[in-house]
Design a protein around this motif. Structure first.
Motif, PDB file in Angstrom:
ATOM      1  N   THR A 144       4.022   5.640 -12.617  1.00 45.95           N
ATOM      2  CA  THR A 144       3.522   6.135 -13.896  1.00 45.95           C
ATOM      3  C   THR A 144       4.069   5.254 -15.013  1.00 45.95           C
TER       4      THR A 144
ATOM      5  N   THR B 199       8.609   3.215 -17.278  1.00 49.13           N
ATOM      6  CA  THR B 199       7.784   2.860 -16.124  1.00 49.13           C
ATOM      7  C   THR B 199       8.527   3.318 -14.871  1.00 49.13           C
TER       8      THR B 199
ATOM      9  N   GLY C 288       3.775   6.698  -5.896  1.00 45.79           N
ATOM     10  CA  GLY C 288       3.051   5.938  -6.902  1.00 45.79           C
ATOM     11  C   GLY C 288       3.890   5.579  -8.110  1.00 45.79           C
TER      12      GLY C 288
ATOM     13  N   TYR D 288      -0.165   6.864 -17.994  1.00 42.41           N
ATOM     14  CA  TYR D 288      -1.060   6.105 -17.117  1.00 42.41           C
ATOM     15  C   TYR D 288      -0.523   6.205 -15.698  1.00 42.41           C
TER      16      TYR D 288
ATOM     17  N   ASP E  60      -8.964   8.465  -8.530  1.00 39.07           N
ATOM     18  CA  ASP E  60      -8.441   7.125  -8.745  1.00 39.07           C
ATOM     19  C   ASP E  60      -7.500   7.137  -9.942  1.00 39.07           C
ATOM     20  N   GLY E  61      -6.675   6.111 -10.049  1.00 37.09           N
ATOM     21  CA  GLY E  61      -5.732   6.000 -11.147  1.00 37.09           C
ATOM     22  C   GLY E  61      -6.405   5.674 -12.466  1.00 37.09           C
TER      23      GLY E  61
ATOM     24  N   TRP F 282       8.715   4.808 -10.682  1.00 34.09           N
ATOM     25  CA  TRP F 282       8.173   4.824  -9.322  1.00 34.09           C
ATOM     26  C   TRP F 282       8.792   5.970  -8.540  1.00 34.09           C
TER      27      TRP F 282
ATOM     28  N   ASP G  14      -1.124   5.292 -11.298  1.00 32.88           N
ATOM     29  CA  ASP G  14      -1.827   4.427 -10.354  1.00 32.88           C
ATOM     30  C   ASP G  14      -2.615   5.253  -9.336  1.00 32.88           C
ATOM     31  N   ASP G  15      -3.273   4.572  -8.403  1.00 37.67           N
ATOM     32  CA  ASP G  15      -4.144   5.258  -7.444  1.00 37.67           C
ATOM     33  C   ASP G  15      -3.368   6.205  -6.534  1.00 37.67           C
ATOM     34  N   ASP G  16      -2.161   5.815  -6.122  1.00 37.27           N
ATOM     35  CA  ASP G  16      -1.373   6.669  -5.230  1.00 37.27           C
ATOM     36  C   ASP G  16      -1.026   7.992  -5.900  1.00 37.27           C
ATOM     37  N   TYR G  17      -0.639   7.931  -7.170  1.00 32.77           N
ATOM     38  CA  TYR G  17      -0.314   9.143  -7.918  1.00 32.77           C
ATOM     39  C   TYR G  17      -1.544  10.043  -8.032  1.00 32.77           C
TER      40      TYR G  17
END
Length: 280
Positions: free
Chosen positions: A166, A154, A164, A191, A215-216, A156, A193-196
């Motif tokens: 992952t 996980t 974002g 997977y 969107d994520g 950042w 998130d929205d920022d990514y």
């Protein structure tokens, strides 16, 4: 672990390398020197043929350095564009736990963009992603020296690129096929998130492609098959080794629907790699 398995983590888009290292360490001793008894390092290089960006249908060749090992009880496992440190150092006979920190550079659309339309939207910044990694390896599934391992990273972005997160789960089956060769089969997903998703897959209005707001969600799923060959026929004693790797992944969600993929690229992503390394 052997250099061929070190190459696995660096070259593959999907990795569960801690289990690979632990299982090579568990192979039966047959030579005078077992390199994995204590401190060891694998170094090398590989070349990977892969899409020029996530979702591209243009392919490029990239050189990749390889490093893996065990120093002072800390295992170093490669990741695509980075590495992970396992601080648990679990040498138990049963299920083995790994936990630590993973870090990698994400250069998606930061260079080697072959499509002129996609390039017209500019190159993106390189992300530096850091976060916890944890895994478990179950040995002796079908034979005394194979394993089934589960791993999740996980991460950042701390470099201010996509800002974002992952989540990268993977499952890997590893088995030697002889004293000098082994294979592994890995399945994984990503997977985001929205920022990514916004950073990599949204398309602003006013350009050559239709505007798109991403969107994520689940970003991709894939499978990799690795074949490794020790050049002196013994996985346990270090030295030179070769790997060959092939993989397929499928873009999902908005990484598939973005015009960068749907119009200019392809959701089907293929890759191949060759590597050589030395363990001492």
């Amino acid at each position: 672990m052997k250099s061929l398995f070190a190459a696995t983590g660096s070259l593959a888009l999907i990795c569960a390398t801690p289990a690979l290292a632990q299982n090579v360490e568990a192979l039966p001793e047959g030579g005078e020197d077992v390199v994995y008894d204590d401190t060891w390092i694998s170094i090398g290089a590989g070349a990977v043929y892969s899409p020029s960006y996530d979702g591209s249908d243009d392919y490029v060749v990239s050189a990749i350095p390889i490093i893996q090992g065990k120093i002072g009880g800390v295992r170093i496992s490669p990741r695509p564009g980075g590495a992970a440190l396992d601080f648990v150092n679990d040498d138990s006979d049963g299920a083995k736990i790994s936990a630590g920190v993973a870090a990698k550079l994400n250069r998606n659309r930061a260079s080697q963009i072959e499509d002129e339309v996609v390039l017209s939207y500019g190159e993106l910044d390189t992300a530096f992603e850091v976060g916890p990694t944890i895994g478990v390896s179950l040995p002796g599934v079908l034979n005394p020296y194979d394993s089934l391992s589960f791993n999740i990273d996980t991460l950042w972005d701390v470099a201010g690129a996509h800002d974002g997160m992952t989540v990268n789960p993977s499952v890997t089956y590893f088995t030697p096929v002889s004293r000098g060769a082994a294979i592994s089969l890995s399945v994984s997903g990503t997977y985001v998130d929205d920022d990514y998703a916004e950073y990599y897959y949204s398309v602003p209005a006013g350009g050559a492609l239709p505007a798109f707001q991403a969107d994520g969600g689940w970003n991709s799923v894939g499978v990799n098959l690795l074949t490794g060959i020790d050049l002196d026929g013994d996985l346990t004693n270090g030295g030179l080794a070769l790997i060959a790797l092939g993989g397929y992944s499928r873009q999902l969600g908005d990484s598939k629907r973005t015009p960068f993929t749907a119009i200019r690229g392809s959701a089907d992503q293929w890759m191949g790699a060759l590597g050589i390394g030395y363990t001492f």
